[in-house]
Scaffold this motif. Structure first.
Motif, PDB file in Angstrom:
ATOM      1  N   LYS A   1     -28.782  -5.291  17.128  1.00  0.00           N
ATOM      2  CA  LYS A   1     -28.222  -5.008  16.015  1.00  0.00           C
ATOM      3  C   LYS A   1     -26.723  -4.820  16.048  1.00  0.00           C
ATOM      4  CE  LYS A   1     -32.115  -2.724  14.292  1.00  0.00           C
ATOM      5  NZ  LYS A   1     -33.007  -1.728  13.940  1.00  0.00           N
ATOM      6  N   CYS A   2     -25.841  -5.801  16.715  1.00  0.00           N
ATOM      7  CA  CYS A   2     -24.373  -5.836  16.989  1.00  0.00           C
ATOM      8  C   CYS A   2     -23.634  -6.741  15.920  1.00  0.00           C
ATOM      9  CB  CYS A   2     -24.045  -6.317  18.304  1.00  0.00           C
ATOM     10  SG  CYS A   2     -24.727  -5.119  19.573  1.00  0.00           S
ATOM     11  N   ASP A   3     -22.525  -6.504  15.383  1.00  0.00           N
ATOM     12  CA  ASP A   3     -21.620  -7.392  14.612  1.00  0.00           C
ATOM     13  C   ASP A   3     -20.842  -8.083  15.695  1.00  0.00           C
ATOM     14  OD1 ASP A   3     -20.081  -8.722  12.878  1.00  0.00           O
ATOM     15  OD2 ASP A   3     -20.247  -6.994  11.411  1.00  0.00           O
ATOM     16  N   LEU A   4     -20.821  -9.481  15.598  1.00  0.00           N
ATOM     17  CA  LEU A   4     -20.195 -10.070  16.492  1.00  0.00           C
ATOM     18  C   LEU A   4     -19.429 -11.212  15.884  1.00  0.00           C
ATOM     19  CD1 LEU A   4     -23.068 -10.366  19.164  1.00  0.00           C
ATOM     20  CD2 LEU A   4     -20.688  -9.675  19.923  1.00  0.00           C
ATOM     21  N   SER A   5     -19.184 -11.006  14.582  1.00  0.00           N
ATOM     22  CA  SER A   5     -18.723 -11.737  13.781  1.00  0.00           C
ATOM     23  C   SER A   5     -17.025 -11.983  14.218  1.00  0.00           C
ATOM     24  CB  SER A   5     -18.749 -11.311  12.115  1.00  0.00           C
ATOM     25  OG  SER A   5     -20.111 -11.354  11.608  1.00  0.00           O
ATOM     26  N   ASN A   6     -17.037 -13.292  14.100  1.00  0.00           N
ATOM     27  CA  ASN A   6     -15.449 -13.980  14.391  1.00  0.00           C
ATOM     28  C   ASN A   6     -15.101 -13.608  15.875  1.00  0.00           C
ATOM     29  OD1 ASN A   6     -14.972 -15.139  11.995  1.00  0.00           O
ATOM     30  ND2 ASN A   6     -14.844 -13.122  11.040  1.00  0.00           N
ATOM     31  N   ILE A   7     -15.915 -12.956  16.809  1.00  0.00           N
ATOM     32  CA  ILE A   7     -15.636 -12.892  17.933  1.00  0.00           C
ATOM     33  C   ILE A   7     -15.210 -14.030  18.748  1.00  0.00           C
ATOM     34  CG2 ILE A   7     -17.833 -12.816  19.078  1.00  0.00           C
ATOM     35  CD1 ILE A   7     -16.960 -10.462  20.870  1.00  0.00           C
ATOM     36  N   ASP A   8     -14.392 -13.973  19.724  1.00  0.00           N
ATOM     37  CA  ASP A   8     -14.051 -15.446  20.447  1.00  0.00           C
ATOM     38  C   ASP A   8     -14.627 -15.507  21.866  1.00  0.00           C
ATOM     39  OD1 ASP A   8     -13.026 -17.641  21.749  1.00  0.00           O
ATOM     40  OD2 ASP A   8     -10.963 -16.936  21.480  1.00  0.00           O
ATOM     41  N   PHE A   9     -15.747 -16.289  22.082  1.00  0.00           N
ATOM     42  CA  PHE A   9     -16.371 -16.101  23.222  1.00  0.00           C
ATOM     43  C   PHE A   9     -16.148 -17.609  23.847  1.00  0.00           C
ATOM     44  CE2 PHE A   9     -20.279 -12.904  23.330  1.00  0.00           C
ATOM     45  CZ  PHE A   9     -19.036 -11.661  23.463  1.00  0.00           C
ATOM     46  N   SER A  10     -15.044 -18.217  23.396  1.00  0.00           N
ATOM     47  CA  SER A  10     -14.726 -19.569  23.942  1.00  0.00           C
ATOM     48  C   SER A  10     -14.762 -19.729  25.407  1.00  0.00           C
ATOM     49  CB  SER A  10     -13.503 -20.088  23.348  1.00  0.00           C
ATOM     50  OG  SER A  10     -12.561 -19.410  23.615  1.00  0.00           O
ATOM     51  N   GLY A  11     -15.359 -20.763  26.036  1.00  0.00           N
ATOM     52  CA  GLY A  11     -15.611 -21.033  27.450  1.00  0.00           C
ATOM     53  C   GLY A  11     -16.299 -20.035  28.305  1.00  0.00           C
ATOM     54  N   ALA A  12     -17.371 -19.260  27.302  1.00  0.00           N
ATOM     55  CA  ALA A  12     -18.293 -18.151  27.948  1.00  0.00           C
ATOM     56  C   ALA A  12     -19.347 -19.036  28.839  1.00  0.00           C
ATOM     57  CB  ALA A  12     -18.841 -17.445  26.777  1.00  0.00           C
ATOM     58  N   ILE A  13     -19.662 -18.306  29.834  1.00  0.00           N
ATOM     59  CA  ILE A  13     -20.833 -18.373  30.562  1.00  0.00           C
ATOM     60  C   ILE A  13     -21.843 -17.468  30.266  1.00  0.00           C
ATOM     61  CG2 ILE A  13     -21.825 -18.777  32.930  1.00  0.00           C
ATOM     62  CD1 ILE A  13     -18.788 -19.692  33.420  1.00  0.00           C
ATOM     63  N   ILE A  14     -23.126 -18.051  29.809  1.00  0.00           N
ATOM     64  CA  ILE A  14     -23.933 -16.891  29.205  1.00  0.00           C
ATOM     65  C   ILE A  14     -25.235 -17.201  29.897  1.00  0.00           C
ATOM     66  CG2 ILE A  14     -25.029 -15.765  27.294  1.00  0.00           C
ATOM     67  CD1 ILE A  14     -22.670 -16.607  25.567  1.00  0.00           C
ATOM     68  N   HIS A  15     -25.835 -16.402  30.388  1.00  0.00           N
ATOM     69  CA  HIS A  15     -27.200 -16.364  31.284  1.00  0.00           C
ATOM     70  C   HIS A  15     -28.174 -15.251  31.020  1.00  0.00           C
ATOM     71  CE1 HIS A  15     -25.717 -19.435  34.170  1.00  0.00           C
ATOM     72  NE2 HIS A  15     -24.637 -18.799  34.421  1.00  0.00           N
ATOM     73  N   ARG A  16     -29.404 -15.841  30.548  1.00  0.00           N
ATOM     74  CA  ARG A  16     -30.271 -14.740  30.453  1.00  0.00           C
ATOM     75  C   ARG A  16     -29.935 -13.622  29.551  1.00  0.00           C
ATOM     76  NH1 ARG A  16     -30.575 -15.590  35.876  1.00  0.00           N
ATOM     77  NH2 ARG A  16     -29.727 -13.378  36.361  1.00  0.00           N
TER      78      ARG A  16
ATOM     79  N   GLU B   1     -29.894 -12.167  25.400  1.00  0.00           N
ATOM     80  CA  GLU B   1     -30.749 -12.347  24.151  1.00  0.00           C
ATOM     81  C   GLU B   1     -29.928 -11.428  23.168  1.00  0.00           C
ATOM     82  OE1 GLU B   1     -34.855 -10.868  22.285  1.00  0.00           O
ATOM     83  OE2 GLU B   1     -34.634 -10.685  24.344  1.00  0.00           O
ATOM     84  N   PHE B   2     -29.718 -12.136  21.864  1.00  0.00           N
ATOM     85  CA  PHE B   2     -29.195 -11.716  20.532  1.00  0.00           C
ATOM     86  C   PHE B   2     -30.123 -11.304  19.593  1.00  0.00           C
ATOM     87  CE2 PHE B   2     -26.138 -14.417  22.765  1.00  0.00           C
ATOM     88  CZ  PHE B   2     -24.716 -13.826  22.654  1.00  0.00           C
ATOM     89  N   ARG B   3     -30.500 -10.200  19.393  1.00  0.00           N
ATOM     90  CA  ARG B   3     -31.495  -9.496  18.514  1.00  0.00           C
ATOM     91  C   ARG B   3     -30.911  -9.056  17.165  1.00  0.00           C
ATOM     92  NH1 ARG B   3     -34.415  -5.697  22.879  1.00  0.00           N
ATOM     93  NH2 ARG B   3     -35.147  -7.460  24.607  1.00  0.00           N
ATOM     94  N   ASP B   4     -31.462  -9.537  15.921  1.00  0.00           N
ATOM     95  CA  ASP B   4     -30.790  -8.944  14.787  1.00  0.00           C
ATOM     96  C   ASP B   4     -29.404  -8.629  14.785  1.00  0.00           C
ATOM     97  OD1 ASP B   4     -33.541  -8.363  13.741  1.00  0.00           O
ATOM     98  OD2 ASP B   4     -33.803  -6.769  15.437  1.00  0.00           O
ATOM     99  N   CYS B   5     -28.638  -9.575  15.211  1.00  0.00           N
ATOM    100  CA  CYS B   5     -27.238  -9.566  15.153  1.00  0.00           C
ATOM    101  C   CYS B   5     -26.535 -10.231  14.199  1.00  0.00           C
ATOM    102  CB  CYS B   5     -26.590 -10.185  16.576  1.00  0.00           C
ATOM    103  SG  CYS B   5     -26.840  -9.163  17.822  1.00  0.00           S
ATOM    104  N   LYS B   6     -25.420 -10.003  13.824  1.00  0.00           N
ATOM    105  CA  LYS B   6     -24.519 -10.791  12.744  1.00  0.00           C
ATOM    106  C   LYS B   6     -23.382 -11.562  13.592  1.00  0.00           C
ATOM    107  CE  LYS B   6     -21.681 -10.267   8.676  1.00  0.00           C
ATOM    108  NZ  LYS B   6     -20.965  -9.199   7.642  1.00  0.00           N
ATOM    109  N   MET B   7     -23.420 -12.734  13.612  1.00  0.00           N
ATOM    110  CA  MET B   7     -22.648 -13.524  14.462  1.00  0.00           C
ATOM    111  C   MET B   7     -21.800 -14.601  13.543  1.00  0.00           C
ATOM    112  SD  MET B   7     -25.826 -14.158  17.043  1.00  0.00           S
ATOM    113  CE  MET B   7     -24.978 -15.115  18.388  1.00  0.00           C
ATOM    114  N   MET B   8     -21.452 -14.296  12.331  1.00  0.00           N
ATOM    115  CA  MET B   8     -20.636 -15.119  11.301  1.00  0.00           C
ATOM    116  C   MET B   8     -19.361 -15.657  12.006  1.00  0.00           C
ATOM    117  SD  MET B   8     -22.762 -15.260   8.348  1.00  0.00           S
ATOM    118  CE  MET B   8     -21.244 -15.316   7.271  1.00  0.00           C
ATOM    119  N   GLY B   9     -19.223 -16.901  12.126  1.00  0.00           N
ATOM    120  CA  GLY B   9     -18.021 -17.505  12.672  1.00  0.00           C
ATOM    121  C   GLY B   9     -17.695 -17.127  14.165  1.00  0.00           C
ATOM    122  N   MET B  10     -18.743 -16.705  14.760  1.00  0.00           N
ATOM    123  CA  MET B  10     -18.460 -16.635  16.291  1.00  0.00           C
ATOM    124  C   MET B  10     -18.049 -17.686  16.980  1.00  0.00           C
ATOM    125  SD  MET B  10     -21.560 -15.355  18.600  1.00  0.00           S
ATOM    126  CE  MET B  10     -20.900 -14.449  20.351  1.00  0.00           C
TER     127      MET B  10
END
Length: 182
Positions: free
Chosen positions: A46-61, A63-72
């Protein structure tokens, strides 16, 4: 093993930060740039990650649950064993990302840009990917039959082996200017 809950994280910028075994619950990220972030065993609920910059991220294991990720922004990101469940990620940018064992379910990714990404074992369940950009992605073995879309940005040569429904075949026929006579 931390819990970050019910708060706003705003106007933050970091490069190559690392989060391991952290749960973010009901957190609003505003005007935040976390380029090159490394996430392992992380849950965003239930996080709002809209427009956050995760460019170049390394993401392992993770989970994004019920999140707003518009323009991430996940340009050039590496995603392994990642789940997007009940997320709103319209206009999200996954361009040039490398995705392996990613599950996208009950989520909206309308007009998302996946162009030039590498996919291996990417699965979609009840996902709306209308008008998403899938240019230069090898879709061989990718099952889009459970996705909703009226149009996609795709290359003809990358569609070989893609799994779709009969109704979706009509959408692709229209994209390529074919006229289907019944």
């Amino acid at each position: 093993m931390a819990l970050v809950q019910d708060c706003v994280i705003e106007d933050q910028e970091a490069n190559k930060a690392t989060f391991d075994m952290v749960k973010f619950k009901n957190v609003l990220f505003s005007n935040t740039s976390l380029t090159g972030i490394e996430l392992t065993d992380v849950i965003f609920e239930k996080c709002d990650l809209s427009n956050i910059d995760f460019s170049g991220a390394i993401i392992h294991r993770t989970e994004f649950r019920d999140c707003k990720m518009m323009g991430m922004n996940l340009t050039d990101a590496t995603l392994r064993n990642v789940v997007l469940n009940h997320c709103l990620a319209d206009y999200a940018n996954f361009r040039f990302s490398n995705m392996k064992q990613v599950i996208i379910q009950d989520s909206f990714l309308r007009k998302a840009d996946f162009g030039y990404s590498k996919w291996l074992k990417v699965e979609f369940y009840q996902a709306d990917i209308d008008q998403a950009q899938l240019s230069d992605i090898d879709l061989n073995g990718i099952d889009l039959s459970d996705c909703a879309f009226n149009g996609l940005g795709v290359n003809v040569e990358n569609l070989r082996g893609c799994i779709i429904t009969r109704e979706q075949a009509y959408v692709f026929a229209n994209l390529f200017g074919l006229i289907i006579k019944e």
